[in-house]
Write a protein that holds these residues in place. Sequence first.
Motif, short mmCIF file in Angstrom:
data_model
loop_
_atom_site.label_atom_id
_atom_site.label_comp_id
_atom_site.label_asym_id
_atom_site.label_seq_id
_atom_site.Cartn_x
_atom_site.Cartn_y
_atom_site.Cartn_z
N ARG A 44 81.77 39.41 -40.32
CA ARG A 44 82.18 38.74 -41.55
C ARG A 44 82.63 39.78 -42.56
NH1 ARG A 44 78.17 35.53 -44.31
NH2 ARG A 44 80.00 34.87 -45.45
N PHE A 45 83.86 39.67 -42.98
CA PHE A 45 84.37 40.57 -43.99
C PHE A 45 84.09 39.98 -45.36
CE2 PHE A 45 86.94 41.49 -40.24
CZ PHE A 45 86.74 42.85 -40.16
N VAL A 46 83.65 40.83 -46.27
CA VAL A 46 83.32 40.38 -47.62
C VAL A 46 84.30 41.04 -48.57
CG1 VAL A 46 81.54 40.36 -49.40
CG2 VAL A 46 80.90 40.18 -46.99
N ALA A 47 84.92 40.22 -49.39
CA ALA A 47 85.84 40.75 -50.39
C ALA A 47 85.04 41.57 -51.40
CB ALA A 47 86.57 39.61 -51.10
N PRO A 48 85.63 42.60 -51.99
CA PRO A 48 84.88 43.45 -52.93
C PRO A 48 84.25 42.67 -54.09
CG PRO A 48 87.00 44.45 -52.43
CD PRO A 48 86.99 43.09 -51.78
N ASP A 49 84.93 41.63 -54.58
CA ASP A 49 84.36 40.91 -55.71
C ASP A 49 83.23 39.96 -55.30
OD1 ASP A 49 86.09 39.30 -54.36
OD2 ASP A 49 86.89 38.30 -56.13
N ASP A 50 83.00 39.80 -54.00
CA ASP A 50 81.88 39.01 -53.50
C ASP A 50 80.75 39.87 -52.97
OD1 ASP A 50 83.22 36.68 -54.08
OD2 ASP A 50 84.07 36.49 -52.07
N ASP A 51 80.95 41.18 -52.94
CA ASP A 51 79.97 42.10 -52.37
C ASP A 51 79.00 42.53 -53.48
OD1 ASP A 51 78.56 43.91 -50.91
OD2 ASP A 51 80.20 45.35 -50.70
N PRO A 52 77.72 42.15 -53.39
CA PRO A 52 76.78 42.51 -54.47
C PRO A 52 76.63 44.02 -54.64
CG PRO A 52 75.71 41.10 -52.82
CD PRO A 52 77.09 41.35 -52.36
N GLU A 53 76.68 44.77 -53.56
CA GLU A 53 76.56 46.23 -53.67
C GLU A 53 77.74 46.82 -54.44
OE1 GLU A 53 74.89 49.86 -53.47
OE2 GLU A 53 73.96 47.99 -52.77
N PHE A 54 78.94 46.32 -54.17
CA PHE A 54 80.13 46.79 -54.88
C PHE A 54 80.03 46.46 -56.37
CE2 PHE A 54 84.35 45.85 -56.61
CZ PHE A 54 84.95 47.09 -56.46
N ARG A 56 77.29 46.01 -58.16
CA ARG A 56 76.29 46.87 -58.78
C ARG A 56 76.86 48.25 -59.07
NH1 ARG A 56 72.56 44.09 -55.50
NH2 ARG A 56 72.91 45.50 -53.77
N GLU A 57 77.60 48.79 -58.11
CA GLU A 57 78.20 50.11 -58.30
C GLU A 57 79.23 50.07 -59.43
OE1 GLU A 57 79.17 54.12 -57.80
OE2 GLU A 57 77.45 52.98 -57.07
N LEU A 58 79.99 49.00 -59.51
CA LEU A 58 80.98 48.86 -60.57
C LEU A 58 80.31 48.80 -61.94
CD1 LEU A 58 84.04 48.58 -60.86
CD2 LEU A 58 83.74 46.12 -60.79
N GLU A 59 79.22 48.04 -62.03
CA GLU A 59 78.48 47.98 -63.30
C GLU A 59 77.87 49.32 -63.66
OE1 GLU A 59 75.63 44.82 -63.37
OE2 GLU A 59 77.09 43.36 -62.64
N ARG A 60 77.35 50.03 -62.67
CA ARG A 60 76.76 51.34 -62.93
C ARG A 60 77.81 52.31 -63.46
NH1 ARG A 60 76.45 56.16 -60.86
NH2 ARG A 60 77.67 55.68 -59.02
N ARG A 61 78.99 52.29 -62.86
CA ARG A 61 80.07 53.17 -63.32
C ARG A 61 80.53 52.80 -64.72
NH1 ARG A 61 84.18 53.97 -58.21
NH2 ARG A 61 82.71 55.06 -56.86
N ALA A 62 80.57 51.49 -65.00
CA ALA A 62 81.01 51.03 -66.32
C ALA A 62 80.03 51.50 -67.39
CB ALA A 62 81.15 49.52 -66.33
N ARG A 63 78.74 51.43 -67.11
CA ARG A 63 77.72 51.89 -68.09
C ARG A 63 77.83 53.40 -68.27
NH1 ARG A 63 73.90 48.13 -65.43
NH2 ARG A 63 73.57 49.90 -64.06
N ARG A 64 78.04 54.13 -67.17
CA ARG A 64 78.10 55.58 -67.24
C ARG A 64 79.34 56.05 -68.02
NH1 ARG A 64 79.30 58.18 -61.80
NH2 ARG A 64 81.37 57.68 -62.50
N ASP A 65 80.48 55.34 -67.81
CA ASP A 65 81.73 55.76 -68.42
C ASP A 65 81.94 55.18 -69.82
OD1 ASP A 65 82.28 57.19 -66.14
OD2 ASP A 65 83.52 55.61 -65.25
N GLY A 66 80.99 54.45 -70.32
CA GLY A 66 81.10 53.93 -71.68
C GLY A 66 81.72 52.54 -71.77
N GLY A 67 81.63 51.74 -70.75
CA GLY A 67 82.06 50.36 -70.83
C GLY A 67 83.38 50.06 -70.16
N SER A 68 84.13 51.06 -69.75
CA SER A 68 85.41 50.84 -69.10
C SER A 68 85.18 50.61 -67.60
CB SER A 68 86.31 52.05 -69.32
OG SER A 68 87.47 51.92 -68.54
N PRO A 69 85.41 49.38 -67.08
CA PRO A 69 85.13 49.12 -65.67
C PRO A 69 86.12 49.78 -64.73
CG PRO A 69 85.99 47.14 -66.69
CD PRO A 69 85.82 48.17 -67.78
N ALA A 70 87.30 50.14 -65.19
CA ALA A 70 88.30 50.71 -64.30
C ALA A 70 88.31 52.21 -64.31
CB ALA A 70 89.69 50.20 -64.68
#
Length: 70
Positions: A44-54, A56-70
């Motif tokens: 089963r392939f999971v799209a990145p926006d449905d993957d909880p691990e992805f 979490r990592e995106l939120e962690r990066r956003a907090r570290r970089d000052g709120g910018s998710p990209a």
Amino acid sequence: MVFLVVLVMAVVVVALVVRAAANSGPEGRTRPDRRPQRPREPVRFVAPDDDPEFLRELERRARRDGGSPA
């Protein structure tokens, strides 16, 4: 007559060697009996926006970089 006997013996020896090579595995050991294998479950392939691990990592990066998710 001797030539015919030698030829028959050579054919028998070659046939035995080929048969022994076909029955042995890559390490020179005999192959185990083949058992029917269970079919694998489909992947089963999971799209990145449905993957909880992805996410979490995106939120962690956003907090570290000052709120910018990209």
